[in-house]
Design a protein around this motif. Structure first.
Motif, short mmCIF file in Angstrom:
data_model
loop_
_atom_site.label_atom_id
_atom_site.label_comp_id
_atom_site.label_asym_id
_atom_site.label_seq_id
_atom_site.Cartn_x
_atom_site.Cartn_y
_atom_site.Cartn_z
N GLY A 1 0.82 -1.21 0.00
CA GLY A 1 0.00 0.00 0.00
C GLY A 1 0.86 1.26 0.00
O GLY A 1 2.01 1.22 0.41
N PRO A 104 -7.60 3.19 -0.43
CA PRO A 104 -7.46 2.65 0.93
C PRO A 104 -8.61 1.69 1.24
O PRO A 104 -9.62 1.66 0.53
CB PRO A 104 -7.54 3.90 1.81
CG PRO A 104 -8.34 4.87 1.01
CD PRO A 104 -8.01 4.60 -0.44
N TRP A 231 -4.60 0.30 4.69
CA TRP A 231 -4.29 -0.21 3.35
C TRP A 231 -4.17 -1.72 3.37
O TRP A 231 -3.72 -2.29 4.36
CB TRP A 231 -2.98 0.41 2.84
CG TRP A 231 -2.98 1.89 2.98
CD1 TRP A 231 -2.61 2.63 4.07
CD2 TRP A 231 -3.43 2.84 2.01
NE1 TRP A 231 -2.79 3.97 3.83
CE2 TRP A 231 -3.29 4.14 2.57
CE3 TRP A 231 -3.92 2.72 0.70
CZ2 TRP A 231 -3.63 5.28 1.87
CZ3 TRP A 231 -4.26 3.88 0.02
CH2 TRP A 231 -4.13 5.13 0.60
#
Length: 233
Positions: A1, A104, A231
């Motif tokens: 992420g 996200p 994430w």
């Protein structure tokens, strides 16, 4: 992420611009804004920094009747990602959202909440007088090509549409339950598309869910702190 942080997600940065509290540092770049500019036309701030926080400072969102000499209306304490663009009379024009290209999985943070019976209401919400007010926090990601305009003027009102086809992911909490100390919350985003890429992120919190309709309780106060994104890897 990508581990992108929410700017001023801890609500520690504030500046008193004249009589107006704004959620950024003097000379800094605004990312959040509030409805204070609208309330200030009636002589008050309704969203303030507070030391009553999980860490550092927090945002205290107060719903209050704001007015001068009998002219006034209910102002719902709020904080949102975007820009309070201006006022038409005592009505606000808000540009919601900041550029954002990521996906996200969650918005996390802390809140506490005091509420009361709705004591002011717009014509179409008079049936809510006496019912307990609710706060709301939501996050939206969308492929808008510009910020989303919200207007509170009853003659040309435009509120945020949770069914807007531009929305890629959305999640909201609405509750009337009081919390006397900070509790953690998690909003797990519901993705409506697995392929579309966002252009904007919107996060908004308000002490009165019908604040755009000048409807709520003058006892409602929502405290928010330490917002962050999660994430998947």
């Amino acid at each position: 992420g990508p581990e992108v942080e929410i700017p001023n997600g801890g609500f520690n940065d504030w500046w008193l611009d004249g009589k107006l509290w704004v959620p950024w540092l003097q000379g800094g770049t605004p990312w959040w804004d509030t409805g204070n500019e609208g309330a200030a036309t009636l002589g008050e701030c309704i969203t303030l920094p507070t030391d009553d926080a999980v860490q550092g400072k927090a945002a205290m969102l107060c719903t209050r009747f704001v007015g001068i000499a009998g002219i006034g209306k209910l102002g719902a304490g709020n904080i949102f990602v975007g820009d309070f663009a201006g006022v038409q009379g005592t009505n606000g024009i808000i540009e919601m959202g900041q550029p954002f290209k990521y996906r996200p999985t969650k918005l996390k943070g802390y809140y506490k909440y005091e509420t009361g019976a709705i004591d002011y209401a717009d014509a179409q919400y008079k049936h809510l007088i006496g019912k307990v007010d609710s706060m709301s926090i939501y996050i939206a990601l969308g492929d808008w090509d510009e910020p989303v305009e919200v207007r509170t003027d009853p003659k040309n009102r435009k509120v945020f549409d949770e069914n807007d086809p531009h929305i890629i992911a959305f999640k909201k909490i609405v509750t009337s339950k009081e919390e006397s100390s900070y509790i953690p919350f998690e909003l797990e985003l519901d993705y409506r598309s697995t392929s579309r890429v966002p252009n904007y992120i919107i996060i908004a919190a308000t002490a009165s869910q019908y604040g755009d309709y000048f409807t709520g309780s003058t006892k409602s106060t929502l405290y928010v702190d330490e917002f962050s994104l999660e994430w998947d890897y």
